[in-house]
Scaffold this active site. Structure first.
Site: not given
Ligand SMILES: Cc1cc2nc3c(=O)[nH]c(=O)nc-3n(C[C@H](O)[C@H](O)[C@H](O)COP(=O)(O)OP(=O)(O)OC[C@H]3O[C@@H](n4cnc5c(N)ncnc54)[C@H](O)[C@@H]3O)c2cc1C
Length: 388
Positions: A126-127, A268, A363
């Site tokens: 993730t970025e 309770r 994930e």
């Molecule tokens: C505590 C924590 C631990 C993590 N650990 C890791 C790790 O170890 N390695 C790693 O690589 N990543 C990690 N992540 C990242 C995580 O996998 C991402 O945050 C996640 O995949 C979502 O990406 P984003 O935050 O960029 O959200 P975005 O992709 O920007 O999404 C924002 C919202 O838009 C929705 N959305 C986006 N596209 C669509 C679509 N096509 N249709 C419908 N809805 C959509 C999403 O469901 C979400 O609700 C971690 C995140 C957290 C918070």
């Protein structure tokens, strides 16, 4: 033939994980939640009793555990504390693409040592600008002689601050979309790797989540995972292993929330009787049990399919979507059963509700799981169920 019984070996694994959870994790869970302190001692103990690096092949000294064996363990440790469990299981996540895509030479050098020494790894995909849309990552790896030079940044990387190595997904050909992506194993101490601050998250507070910046980081070509351009395919194939495990983690958290809710509802009193004597409350408990049982079976199915050589992407996404949503709902309902006490940090369900939310995000979010499931349905696949 369908057989829902665990083998004697699986029961032994479950009991070992349950004992570890009871003796090592539960007594310290509240402390680590309140302080956010990383549970390093607990991880070291988890490694020493064989609860980490579960899929390393036997030829490199690992337990080469099947996915179903793994998820029996994962439910138990998440039932104790999912923050600690996320930290413990991050190695499995980082190892997944490496085991899917690497040569024996790479495994010997980077993975075999993890069976004799305590080492931590991180999965850096993730970025800041791309999470769900993995193909839009911007970290680049440019080939120069026998090396690649990596530039870019990653966000939300579990165990980044404590890792010895990372699986890093990059773009080797930024013009080729998902076909221009390549993964690498990178030493976390390499020059140019800048680890960010520990993020303050809503739940799973002791887990280490950080941003990472790569500035002209040199990595030898032998550290490439698979062929150039195969990175996206490898990262996605890894999810087929890891999503059932994340989903069963949600089952573990939901199970603990339900256990607290049942105990509380039977002790309770309101209006002269235990609150569980009200159908409005007991139906909430019954629905918790129903959904936990259903969720566990979905996880077992997805893992079993992987272990038996079937493609399980559809079932893994169904398990992940169902269990994550179910976990958030059950933890929220557990707070409801506790009434005002549920909203208070001195009572256990408040932590569980905070911890549960991340299962709908990491994930692949719950929406992305639905995108995958819909794609199968629209392509005319998946409707028949496992389609074995
Ligand atoms: C505590 C924590 C631990 C993590 N650990 C890791 C790790 O170890 N390695 C790693 O690589 N990543 C990690 N992540 C990242 C995580 O996998 C991402 O945050 C996640 O995949 C979502 O990406 P984003 O935050 O960029 O959200 P975005 O992709 O920007 O999404 C924002 C919202 O838009 C929705 N959305 C986006 N596209 C669509 C679509 N096509 N249709 C419908 N809805 C959509 C999403 O469901 C979400 O609700 C971690 C995140 C957290 C918070």
């Amino acid at each position: 033939m369908i057989d829902f019984s665990l083998t004697d070996e699986q029961k032994a694994l479950r009991d070992m994980a349950r004992d570890f959870a009871k003796n090592e994790m539960i007594p310290k869970a509240e402390h680590h939640d309140q302080t956010g302190e990383y549970p390093m001692d607990i991880l070291k103990k988890a490694w020493s009793v064989g609860l980490m690096n579960l899929h390393i092949p036997a030829r490199f000294g690992g337990p080469e555990m099947a996915d179903l064996d793994e998820i029996v363990i994962v439910e138990e440790i998440n039932a104790a504390c999912s923050g600690m469990a996320t930290a413990i299981l991050a190695n499995n996540l980082a190892l997944a693409p490496v085991l899917v895509g690497s040569s024996d030479e790479l495994l010997k050098k980077w993975i075999e040592p993890m069976t004799t020494e305590f080492k931590l790894a991180a999965y850096a995909v993730t970025e800041p600008g791309a999470g769900s849309d993995v193909a839009s990552i911007r970290t680049t790896a440019k080939r120069v002689g026998d090396e690649y030079i990596i530039n870019g940044s990653k966000m939300w990387i579990t165990n980044a601050g404590v890792s010895d190595w990372m699986f890093v997904l990059t773009k080797t050909d930024p013009t080729a979309g998902h076909k221009g992506m390549t993964g690498f194993i990178l030493d976390s101490k390499s020059a140019g790797v800048i680890i960010g601050k520990k993020e303050k998250n809503m739940g799973q507070r002791c887990s280490d989540t950080r941003g990472v910046t790569f500035e002209e980081v040199k990595v030898h070509k032998s550290q490439r995972v698979g062929k150039e351009g195969d990175g996206f395919k490898i990262a996605m194939a890894a999810f087929d292993h890891t999503r059932p495990a994340v989903a069963i983690g949600a089952v573990g958290v939901a199970r603990t929330a339900m256990e607290h809710a049942i105990r509380y509802a039977n002790t309770r009193n309101a209006f002269g009787k235990p609150i569980s004597a009200n159908q409005g409350v007991s139906f909430m408990l019954a629905e918790m049990a129903r959904d936990i049982e259903a969720g566990r079976l979905l996880c077992w199915q997805a893992a079993w399919m992987m272990d038996h050589g079937y493609k399980n992407t559809y079932q893994a996404s169904i398990a992940k979507a169902f269990c994550a949503d179910m976990c958030v709902r059950i933890c929220t309902d557990a707070v409801q059963v506790f009434g005002g006490y549920g909203y208070n940090a001195e009572y256990p369900v408040e932590k569980l509700m905070r911890d549960s939310k991340i299962f709908q995000i990491y994930e692949g979010t719950s929406q992305i799981q639905r995108v995958i499931i819909s794609k199968f349905l629209n392509d005319g696949k998946g409707i028949e169920g496992p389609n074995l």
